[in-house]
Design a protein around this motif. Structure first.
Motif, PDB file in Angstrom:
ATOM      1  N   ALA A  25       5.326  -6.248   9.058  1.00 29.39           N
ATOM      2  CA  ALA A  25       5.495  -5.895   7.647  1.00 29.39           C
ATOM      3  C   ALA A  25       6.462  -4.734   7.442  1.00 29.39           C
ATOM      4  O   ALA A  25       6.848  -4.445   6.303  1.00 29.39           O
ATOM      5  CB  ALA A  25       4.139  -5.531   7.041  1.00 29.39           C
ATOM      6  N   LEU A  26       6.885  -4.089   8.521  1.00 24.64           N
ATOM      7  CA  LEU A  26       7.670  -2.868   8.386  1.00 24.64           C
ATOM      8  C   LEU A  26       9.186  -3.054   8.258  1.00 24.64           C
ATOM      9  O   LEU A  26       9.803  -2.474   7.353  1.00 24.64           O
ATOM     10  CB  LEU A  26       7.392  -1.936   9.571  1.00 24.64           C
ATOM     11  CG  LEU A  26       6.124  -1.083   9.492  1.00 24.64           C
ATOM     12  CD1 LEU A  26       5.904  -0.383  10.833  1.00 24.64           C
ATOM     13  CD2 LEU A  26       6.245  -0.041   8.384  1.00 24.64           C
ATOM     14  N   PRO A  27       9.853  -3.790   9.157  1.00 25.68           N
ATOM     15  CA  PRO A  27      11.310  -3.633   9.272  1.00 25.68           C
ATOM     16  C   PRO A  27      12.103  -3.868   7.999  1.00 25.68           C
ATOM     17  O   PRO A  27      12.804  -2.954   7.523  1.00 25.68           O
ATOM     18  CB  PRO A  27      11.692  -4.643  10.367  1.00 25.68           C
ATOM     19  CG  PRO A  27      10.457  -4.808  11.173  1.00 25.68           C
ATOM     20  CD  PRO A  27       9.333  -4.701  10.188  1.00 25.68           C
ATOM     21  N   VAL A  28      12.059  -5.058   7.436  1.00 23.70           N
ATOM     22  CA  VAL A  28      12.938  -5.371   6.311  1.00 23.70           C
ATOM     23  C   VAL A  28      12.592  -4.532   5.088  1.00 23.70           C
ATOM     24  O   VAL A  28      13.466  -3.920   4.462  1.00 23.70           O
ATOM     25  CB  VAL A  28      12.888  -6.872   5.972  1.00 23.70           C
ATOM     26  CG1 VAL A  28      13.624  -7.150   4.664  1.00 23.70           C
ATOM     27  CG2 VAL A  28      13.501  -7.696   7.100  1.00 23.70           C
ATOM     28  N   ASN A  29      11.323  -4.467   4.733  1.00 26.52           N
ATOM     29  CA  ASN A  29      10.933  -3.732   3.527  1.00 26.52           C
ATOM     30  C   ASN A  29      11.206  -2.245   3.653  1.00 26.52           C
ATOM     31  O   ASN A  29      11.757  -1.618   2.732  1.00 26.52           O
ATOM     32  CB  ASN A  29       9.453  -3.948   3.230  1.00 26.52           C
ATOM     33  CG  ASN A  29       9.132  -5.336   2.699  1.00 26.52           C
ATOM     34  OD1 ASN A  29       7.972  -5.736   2.662  1.00 26.52           O
ATOM     35  ND2 ASN A  29      10.141  -6.091   2.301  1.00 26.52           N
ATOM     36  N   GLY A  32       6.760  -5.756  -1.366  1.00 26.64           N
ATOM     37  CA  GLY A  32       6.853  -4.986  -0.134  1.00 26.64           C
ATOM     38  C   GLY A  32       7.816  -3.827  -0.227  1.00 26.64           C
ATOM     39  O   GLY A  32       7.509  -2.707   0.204  1.00 26.64           O
ATOM     40  N   VAL A  33       9.008  -4.047  -0.799  1.00 33.18           N
ATOM     41  CA  VAL A  33       9.984  -2.961  -0.944  1.00 33.18           C
ATOM     42  C   VAL A  33       9.499  -1.948  -1.962  1.00 33.18           C
ATOM     43  O   VAL A  33       9.655  -0.735  -1.775  1.00 33.18           O
ATOM     44  CB  VAL A  33      11.373  -3.509  -1.339  1.00 33.18           C
ATOM     45  CG1 VAL A  33      12.344  -2.368  -1.629  1.00 33.18           C
ATOM     46  CG2 VAL A  33      11.931  -4.396  -0.236  1.00 33.18           C
ATOM     47  N   ILE A  52       1.952   8.571   6.671  1.00 34.47           N
ATOM     48  CA  ILE A  52       2.665   8.573   5.390  1.00 34.47           C
ATOM     49  C   ILE A  52       3.095   7.170   5.008  1.00 34.47           C
ATOM     50  O   ILE A  52       3.004   6.760   3.853  1.00 34.47           O
ATOM     51  CB  ILE A  52       3.874   9.519   5.471  1.00 34.47           C
ATOM     52  CG1 ILE A  52       3.380  10.952   5.633  1.00 34.47           C
ATOM     53  CG2 ILE A  52       4.763   9.384   4.240  1.00 34.47           C
ATOM     54  CD1 ILE A  52       4.441  11.923   6.086  1.00 34.47           C
ATOM     55  N   VAL A  53       3.566   6.416   5.963  1.00 37.44           N
ATOM     56  CA  VAL A  53       3.967   5.022   5.758  1.00 37.44           C
ATOM     57  C   VAL A  53       2.805   4.121   6.163  1.00 37.44           C
ATOM     58  O   VAL A  53       2.303   4.214   7.287  1.00 37.44           O
ATOM     59  CB  VAL A  53       5.216   4.703   6.600  1.00 37.44           C
ATOM     60  CG1 VAL A  53       5.349   3.214   6.848  1.00 37.44           C
ATOM     61  CG2 VAL A  53       6.469   5.248   5.927  1.00 37.44           C
ATOM     62  N   ARG A  54       2.383   3.270   5.243  1.00 39.22           N
ATOM     63  CA  ARG A  54       1.301   2.323   5.519  1.00 39.22           C
ATOM     64  C   ARG A  54       1.595   1.008   4.788  1.00 39.22           C
ATOM     65  O   ARG A  54       1.381   0.906   3.581  1.00 39.22           O
ATOM     66  CB  ARG A  54      -0.057   2.866   5.072  1.00 39.22           C
ATOM     67  CG  ARG A  54      -0.677   3.877   6.032  1.00 39.22           C
ATOM     68  CD  ARG A  54      -1.082   3.207   7.335  1.00 39.22           C
ATOM     69  NE  ARG A  54      -1.714   4.111   8.284  1.00 39.22           N
ATOM     70  CZ  ARG A  54      -1.085   4.772   9.253  1.00 39.22           C
ATOM     71  NH1 ARG A  54       0.240   4.668   9.355  1.00 39.22           N
ATOM     72  NH2 ARG A  54      -1.742   5.543  10.088  1.00 39.22           N
ATOM     73  N   PRO A  55       2.125   0.005   5.485  1.00 40.32           N
ATOM     74  CA  PRO A  55       2.423  -1.265   4.801  1.00 40.32           C
ATOM     75  C   PRO A  55       1.146  -1.916   4.281  1.00 40.32           C
ATOM     76  O   PRO A  55       0.092  -1.858   4.925  1.00 40.32           O
ATOM     77  CB  PRO A  55       3.070  -2.112   5.900  1.00 40.32           C
ATOM     78  CG  PRO A  55       2.576  -1.514   7.181  1.00 40.32           C
ATOM     79  CD  PRO A  55       2.417  -0.052   6.918  1.00 40.32           C
ATOM     80  N   GLN A  56       1.255  -2.492   3.112  1.00 35.44           N
ATOM     81  CA  GLN A  56       0.141  -3.214   2.509  1.00 35.44           C
ATOM     82  C   GLN A  56       0.324  -4.706   2.780  1.00 35.44           C
ATOM     83  O   GLN A  56       1.357  -5.275   2.444  1.00 35.44           O
ATOM     84  CB  GLN A  56       0.102  -2.970   0.996  1.00 35.44           C
ATOM     85  CG  GLN A  56       0.038  -1.513   0.599  1.00 35.44           C
ATOM     86  CD  GLN A  56      -1.301  -0.881   0.909  1.00 35.44           C
ATOM     87  OE1 GLN A  56      -2.353  -1.415   0.551  1.00 35.44           O
ATOM     88  NE2 GLN A  56      -1.282   0.257   1.574  1.00 35.44           N
ATOM     89  N   ILE A  57      -0.664  -5.337   3.375  1.00 32.30           N
ATOM     90  CA  ILE A  57      -0.589  -6.765   3.660  1.00 32.30           C
ATOM     91  C   ILE A  57      -1.270  -7.519   2.525  1.00 32.30           C
ATOM     92  O   ILE A  57      -2.477  -7.376   2.298  1.00 32.30           O
ATOM     93  CB  ILE A  57      -1.272  -7.126   5.001  1.00 32.30           C
ATOM     94  CG1 ILE A  57      -0.777  -6.200   6.121  1.00 32.30           C
ATOM     95  CG2 ILE A  57      -1.030  -8.593   5.331  1.00 32.30           C
ATOM     96  CD1 ILE A  57       0.683  -6.266   6.406  1.00 32.30           C
ATOM     97  N   ALA A  58      -0.496  -8.311   1.805  1.00 36.89           N
ATOM     98  CA  ALA A  58      -1.073  -9.073   0.696  1.00 36.89           C
ATOM     99  C   ALA A  58      -1.887 -10.257   1.215  1.00 36.89           C
ATOM    100  O   ALA A  58      -3.021 -10.488   0.794  1.00 36.89           O
ATOM    101  CB  ALA A  58       0.033  -9.560  -0.237  1.00 36.89           C
ATOM    102  N   ARG A  59      -1.277 -11.001   2.148  1.00 42.29           N
ATOM    103  CA  ARG A  59      -1.943 -12.206   2.646  1.00 42.29           C
ATOM    104  C   ARG A  59      -1.176 -12.744   3.847  1.00 42.29           C
ATOM    105  O   ARG A  59       0.036 -12.549   3.954  1.00 42.29           O
ATOM    106  CB  ARG A  59      -1.992 -13.275   1.543  1.00 42.29           C
ATOM    107  CG  ARG A  59      -2.843 -14.488   1.884  1.00 42.29           C
ATOM    108  CD  ARG A  59      -2.977 -15.389   0.668  1.00 42.29           C
ATOM    109  NE  ARG A  59      -3.513 -16.691   1.047  1.00 42.29           N
ATOM    110  CZ  ARG A  59      -3.619 -17.735   0.231  1.00 42.29           C
ATOM    111  NH1 ARG A  59      -3.232 -17.616  -1.031  1.00 42.29           N
ATOM    112  NH2 ARG A  59      -4.095 -18.881   0.640  1.00 42.29           N
TER     113      ARG A  59
END
Length: 367
Positions: free
Chosen positions: A146-150, A178-179, A333-340
């Motif tokens: 979930a990290l690189p592109v966003n 995501g962005v 500080i950075v925490r990606p949110q996973i929708a599904r």
């Protein structure tokens, strides 16, 4: 066995996977765009295991990221997409199980994140060593994918080109994407005020993430509301992935020295298939005259665009940015949110989910 191509993340063979002769050993499972159209054109096929070329690592994928660029590619609206049939996908996370010539064997068995530039919708990928990163201890494969592109996109928008400073105001469209979430986390870390546009059902969750002011774009005019929120001043940074009329309004509400960062054109992807009227409306409503040098100078405003896919040859710079992002993850500080997450067989449903604006955060595919 098939070999991976370090230039595009695709297998060298360009024929359909079913055309490859059967071979013994592990079979790779991939999702292909064989023709442009609705989500159901995505097809799952198998191929022989690839062998990493010199300077490459082979990764057994545990999660692949889904991005709006993949949807634009499926619709035939993404100019960078290689000729179909093609396997889309820009980012994966998994474990290294083979290395090519010139790559240290210490990579074997490491949990990693990789940028693929197409080819990422696969349960095995090969990627150049310079675009593979060791996954920090404690980071799941889902968070890694979930990290690189966003987050690289958000970093380029907010930090590198947007130059956001403490005390400034940033407005981000699609704040629940995501962005949008990545940009919000970076902006709050900097000390900026964040205004986000999103449907009302996402507001509570976005407030919890740190968005200071929310605008329901389905029933409110974001230009008028942003002026109200800022006391008529506007914002120093506007992040727009919509384009067309949205970009025109965003430019108007820039404060002096404000910057409009454009990173998408979702208004062109209005339906399940390519829609010529939506494309025409995008072109007609884009404020080309606003972006001329005289207007920019007279209003002390700036306009810039971001496409991480076009930074592919800037390996050292992008790697440096991503290294800083990983450090922020270690700090919490950075925490990606996973929708599904969706299985490979549900790839079409994953695209539908994003196009319906149902996601709050990142959508992933898991083999």
């Amino acid at each position: 066995m098939s070999r991976c191509s370090s230039s595009s993340g695709r297998f060298d063979a360009t024929s359909k996977l079913s055309d490859h002769p059967a071979q013994t050993g592990t079979r790779v499972k991939q999702i292909w765009i064989e023709k442009f159209g609705a989500p159901d054109v995505l097809t799952v096929k198998a191929a022989p295991d690839p062998t990493p070329a010199a300077g490459e690592l082979r990764v057994r994928v545990e999660a692949s990221g889904v991005n709006f660029a993949d949807i634009m590619g499926r619709l035939g609206l993404y100019p960078d997409l290689p000729p179909v049939p093609v396997v889309p996908g820009y980012e994966v996370a998994g474990r290294v199980d083979a290395v090519g010539a010139g790559v240290d064997a210490s990579w074997l068995g490491r949990n990693v994140i990789a940028l693929t530039r197409f080819g990422g919708y696969s349960d095995v990928v090969c990627a150049p060593q310079g675009r593979v990163f060791v996954r920090p201890e404690g980071m799941s494969a889902q968070a890694g994918a979930a990290l690189p592109v966003n987050y690289i996109t958000a970093w380029q928008l907010v930090v590198v080109m947007g130059g956001l400073k403490k005390g400034e105001t940033m407005l981000v469209h699609s704040a629940g994407g995501g962005v949008g979430i990545a940009a919000t986390q970076l902006a709050k870390h900097i000390g900026a005020t964040v205004i986000g546009t999103a449907s009302a059902g996402k507001h509570a969750a976005l407030r919890a993430i740190g968005v200071d002011h929310l605008i329901d774009y389905t029933r409110e005019d974001f230009e008028a509301r942003a002026r109200e929120i800022t006391g008529g001043r506007g914002g120093e940074l506007i992040l727009d992935a919509v384009g067309g009329e949205s970009a025109k309004k965003g430019f108007r509400i820039l404060a002096p020295t404000g910057r409009l960062g454009m990173f998408g054109a979702s208004s062109m992807a209005a339906g399940r298939t390519r829609h010529p009227l939506a494309m025409l409306a995008f072109a007609l409503k884009t404020p080309w005259l606003h972006f001329n040098p005289i207007t920019l100078m007279s209003q002390n405003k700036g306009v810039f665009g971001v496409n991480v896919g076009h930074m592919w040859d800037e390996t050292a710079r992008v790697s440096g940015w991503f290294g800083e992002i990983l450090d922020l993850w270690r700090q919490g500080i950075v925490r990606p949110q996973i929708a599904r997450t969706f299985s490979f067989d549900e790839a079409g449903a994953a695209h539908e989910f994003i196009q319906s604006r149902g996601n709050l955060g990142k959508v992933l595919l898991t083999p």
